[in-house]
Design an enzyme around this catalytic site. Structure first.
Site, short mmCIF file in Angstrom:
data_model
loop_
_atom_site.label_atom_id
_atom_site.label_comp_id
_atom_site.label_asym_id
_atom_site.label_seq_id
_atom_site.Cartn_x
_atom_site.Cartn_y
_atom_site.Cartn_z
N ASP A 70 -61.70 75.94 -68.63
CA ASP A 70 -61.09 74.61 -68.43
C ASP A 70 -59.62 74.57 -68.85
OD1 ASP A 70 -63.39 73.59 -67.42
OD2 ASP A 70 -64.03 72.54 -69.23
N ASP A 97 -57.61 73.09 -70.85
CA ASP A 97 -57.21 72.41 -72.08
C ASP A 97 -57.20 73.42 -73.23
OD1 ASP A 97 -59.89 72.87 -72.51
OD2 ASP A 97 -60.48 70.77 -72.55
N ARG A 119 -61.16 65.58 -69.08
CA ARG A 119 -60.60 65.42 -70.44
C ARG A 119 -59.09 65.24 -70.31
NH1 ARG A 119 -64.69 69.08 -70.60
NH2 ARG A 119 -66.46 68.46 -71.88
N TYR A 176 -60.40 66.89 -63.44
CA TYR A 176 -60.73 67.27 -64.82
C TYR A 176 -60.95 66.04 -65.69
CZ TYR A 176 -60.87 69.90 -69.13
OH TYR A 176 -61.26 70.44 -70.33
N HIS A 202 -52.65 66.46 -67.72
CA HIS A 202 -53.48 66.48 -66.51
C HIS A 202 -53.40 65.14 -65.81
CE1 HIS A 202 -55.06 70.14 -68.19
NE2 HIS A 202 -55.47 69.49 -69.27
N GLU A 220 -59.33 73.96 -75.64
CA GLU A 220 -60.61 74.64 -75.83
C GLU A 220 -60.80 75.71 -74.76
OE1 GLU A 220 -63.30 74.82 -78.79
OE2 GLU A 220 -61.88 73.17 -78.57
N GLU A 260 -66.89 78.97 -67.42
CA GLU A 260 -67.80 78.66 -68.53
C GLU A 260 -69.25 78.49 -68.12
OE1 GLU A 260 -64.22 75.95 -69.72
OE2 GLU A 260 -64.99 76.79 -67.87
#
Length: 714
Positions: free
Chosen positions: A82, A84, A301, A299, A345, A86, A9
């Site tokens: 990432d 997740d 989140r 990570y 996670h 998203e 990203e």
């Protein structure tokens, strides 16, 4: 030579990965999402199974062009966004744009940006996880269904420019409901009695009245307190019971997203948004000089407190060598996942405990260092032995009355050597009271009895920390959404943050009342939590995302039709001032913005004049005959400047007072820190400081004509 293209990203993440992967790999950044629903239209075909219409995000054309060119040159493409929902959606959109078969092993994910994690990930690519993508799509479409239908209704019925969101509205409701509780609250008086006692000539201590005739003491008024004081003058005080026990205090677990945001607010004064921004930098990687770019934390989140065995072993070895083997727990601590935690996670932890905060401080900004230190200390403490505390409870008998004193001594500090978790309801000084050596039957002398008047307090208003805590407890939102929720309700002007506390605006209260009446499910805490669970079920592959939208949309449409017919025009009147707009001559009105109140011309959009609202303090400017007024910086920070600006440029950041410095007669300001409040002279050469007692604070409030809500004590 075969080349593999890796797409991430951000440029920072690309730089970190490039270092670990070598010259057989090319790493490029997509700069986040490349496609989304259009802003200018609904973008969802309800009749065709809620099919979303995705378009290229404005400004991303050149990035996509560059990625397509790089894809043609590569033998293989790996999508490394990432780990997740998203991130999975970003990978799916990239696969579509770049004509990559999403069912091919083109997706890699890792929990930390370290050499070992990245090299392992590229060896084990997998297909794009459509269940995760569908869960993200369901959330995105749900939010679009609510936002693009409710917002126009609010424009027509309340005020132009308003908007409503699905999850943000629930957070707003929590704040408004708390405000209603506070306004409806009626304080009740109660008292406490503290006896100051002494054994022999030394060893004085305090004990509070605990029981009367064997029942818990309840002192509703001063009359009863005075009667008891009179009785006690004729009583003998002796030690009736001494209870000693050893207590273990366990460390807090390593951070989840929510607990990190809460603790960063409490300990280093970061908002949720700032915490996530800095944490992202630590995760994506920072340049550590000779070591090069490396991700410093895992990570960010996550709702899990789970830690990998390798990280546990590394921590145990570090703790043993740094503090001693007694600081390593004899048994591994295992915590069950809380509530709706997905446990996908690991907890947030340093990627290597060997990178002690001070050893890399020179490579970090002030904010990065503060947050990294917090994460590092919390993780190390979570892997340490419990603290052992000797607690003592002493019951003192005086006729019908029992007084109780408690004290404790830290026998073994354990994890407290490194870190102690903050609290929302008290300061973080963790002072331990010690008692003199006492045994049953010891006679005591009464020095004095101190009565204190109290009043029951309403529930406190929310702060960043407590709002995020209740959102998590009630299952509202997910780790990635807490900070955007807080940010959105502030931007919309439904809530303001004053001295770290959230207050609903009049507009916020009006909108919440309307939503409660006509869209109860949208703003219902339980309904929203159930919807989060359904999205989790989609991610697990247990539920079809379209079915969720169908179940939601039909009743929502019916509510829209009823609301459109029944709601009459609601006027939220702006406060009119005597200030005249110099551009068109109208009386300016008070508006509420992201950073509080400001003055605006009511002729908007024809006249767009706006200016700061200057709130008087009642304190004279020390440089001229003007008055000091409250102003705000461009970032919303409060400061106090002269009303005669720009002729007079006097400025102070702290609250000005009419109190004069006893040393040099200059103005003093009221400052606040963890230890309390103090007056400080504005003359740097003098720097005189005075403790600000409760009386001093009351004096200051009088200068601002504020209501005096201090609790009186006797």
């Amino acid at each position: 030579m075969a080349k593999t293209l890796v797409i991430v990203e951000s440029p920072a993440k690309a730089k970190s990965l490039g270092k670990f992967l070598g010259n057989k790999y090319t790493v490029k950044a997509s700069m986040g999402h490349v496609r989304d629903l259009p802003k200018s239209q609904f973008g969802v075909d309800v009749k065709e199974g809620f099919k979303p219409k995705y378009i290229t995000i404005r400004g991303k054309g050149d990035i996509i062009k560059d990625l397509k060119a790089a894809t043609k040159k590569a033998d293989k493409v790996l999508l490394a966004s990432d780990p997740d929902r998203e991130g999975e959606a970003i990978a799916w959109h990239l696969a579509n744009v770049l004509n990559i078969n999403e069912q091919d092993p083109c997706r890699i994910a890792f929990n930390e940006i370290t050499k070992q994690a990245v090299q392992q990930a590229v060896k084990h690519p997998r297909p794009v996880d459509r269940h995760k993508v569908d869960a993200q799509q369901a959330r995105r479409v749900l939010d679009r269904l609510v936002g693009y239908n409710l917002s126009p209704l609010l424009w027509r019925k309340v005020k132009k420019g308003l908007s409503a969101g699905r999850v943000q509205s629930v957070a707003m409701r929590l704040i408004c409901d708390r405000e209603e509780e506070i306004r409806a609250f009626e304080p009740e008086e109660y008292w406490s009695l503290t006896a100051k006692l002494v054994k022999g000539k030394t060893g004085s201590f305090e004990a509070k009245l605990h029981k009367i005739d064997g029942e818990k003491a309840h002192l509703p008024n001063e009359t009863l307190v005075n009667e008891i004081r009179e009785h006690l003058q004729n009583e003998f005080f002796k030690v009736a019971k001494v209870t000693r026990r050893e207590k273990k205090r366990q460390p807090a677990p390593p951070f989840t997203t929510s607990s990190m945001q809460q603790e960063a607010y409490r300990k280093i004064n970061f908002t949720a948004r700032k915490t996530m921004m800095v944490a992202q930098q630590l995760y994506e990687g920072l340049d550590l000089g000779k070591e090069g770019p490396v991700g410093l934390v895992t990570y960010i989140r996550t709702d899990s407190t789970r830690v990998s065995e390798i990280a546990e072993q590394e921590a145990a070895s570090f703790i043993a060598s740094s503090f001693g083997t007694e600081y390593v727990p004899s048994e591994k601590r295992r915590l069950a996942p809380k509530g709706r935690a997905q446990d996908a996670h690991e907890a947030i932890r340093p990627t290597s405990v060997q990178r002690e905060p001070d050893s890399i401080k020179q490579f970090l900004t002030r904010e990065q260092y503060k947050l990294y230190k917090l994460i590092w200390e919390r993780f190390i403490a979570s892997q340490m032995s419990p603290a052992i505390i000797d607690t003592t409870s002493v019951d003192v008998e005086a006729g019908r009355y029992i007084f109780r004193a408690t004290g404790s001594i830290i026998k073994f500090p354990g994890f407290m050597q490194v870190y102690i978790e903050g609290r929302d309801d008290e300061d973080d000084r963790n002072e331990e009271k010690t008692l003199p050596e006492l045994k049953e039957g010891d006679k005591l002398k009464l020095l004095t009895i101190v009565p204190n008047q109290h009043f029951t307090q309403p529930p406190p208003r929310f702060t960043d920390a407590t709002l995020i805590k209740i959102l998590e407890e009630k299952g509202i939102g997910r780790p990635s959404t807490y900070a955007p929720i807080v940010d959105t309700i502030l931007k919309r002007g439904y809530v303001i943050r004053e001295k770290k506390i959230f207050y609903p605006t009049e507009l916020g209260l009006v909108v919440v009342d309307l939503l409660k009446k006509y869209f109860y499910n949208i703003i219902d805490v339980e309904f929203t939590a159930e919807m989060e669970q359904k999205l989790d079920d989609v991610e697990e592959g247990d539920v079809d995302w379209v079915h969720i939208l169908e179940d939601f949309y039909l009743p929502f449409q019916e509510s829209l039709e009823v609301a459109e017919q029944e709601i009459e025009q609601i006027q939220v009147e702006d406060e009119v001032t005597d200030e005249i707009c110099e551009l068109c001559g109208r009386n300016m009105v008070v508006k509420m913005g992201r950073y509080g109140k400001f003055l605006a011309c009511p002729g908007f959009p024809e006249c767009r004049n706006a200016k700061p609202l200057l709130e008087p303090t009642g304190v004279a400017c020390p440089n001229c005959q003007g008055e000091l007024v409250l102003r705000r910086s461009k970032k919303g920070r409060k400061f106090f400047g002269c009303s005669n600006y720009p002729e007079c440029d006097f400025v102070v950041w702290d609250q000005p007072t009419n109190k004069k410095c006893p040393q040099c007669n200059n103005m003093m300001v009221l400052k606040e820190n963890k230890k309390g409040k103090l007056y400080q002279c504005i003359n740097k050469e003098c720097g005189s400081k005075i403790d600000a007692s409760a009386e001093a604070e009351r004096e200051y409030k009088l200068t601002l004509n504020e209501p005096n809500d201090s609790v009186s004590t006797y």
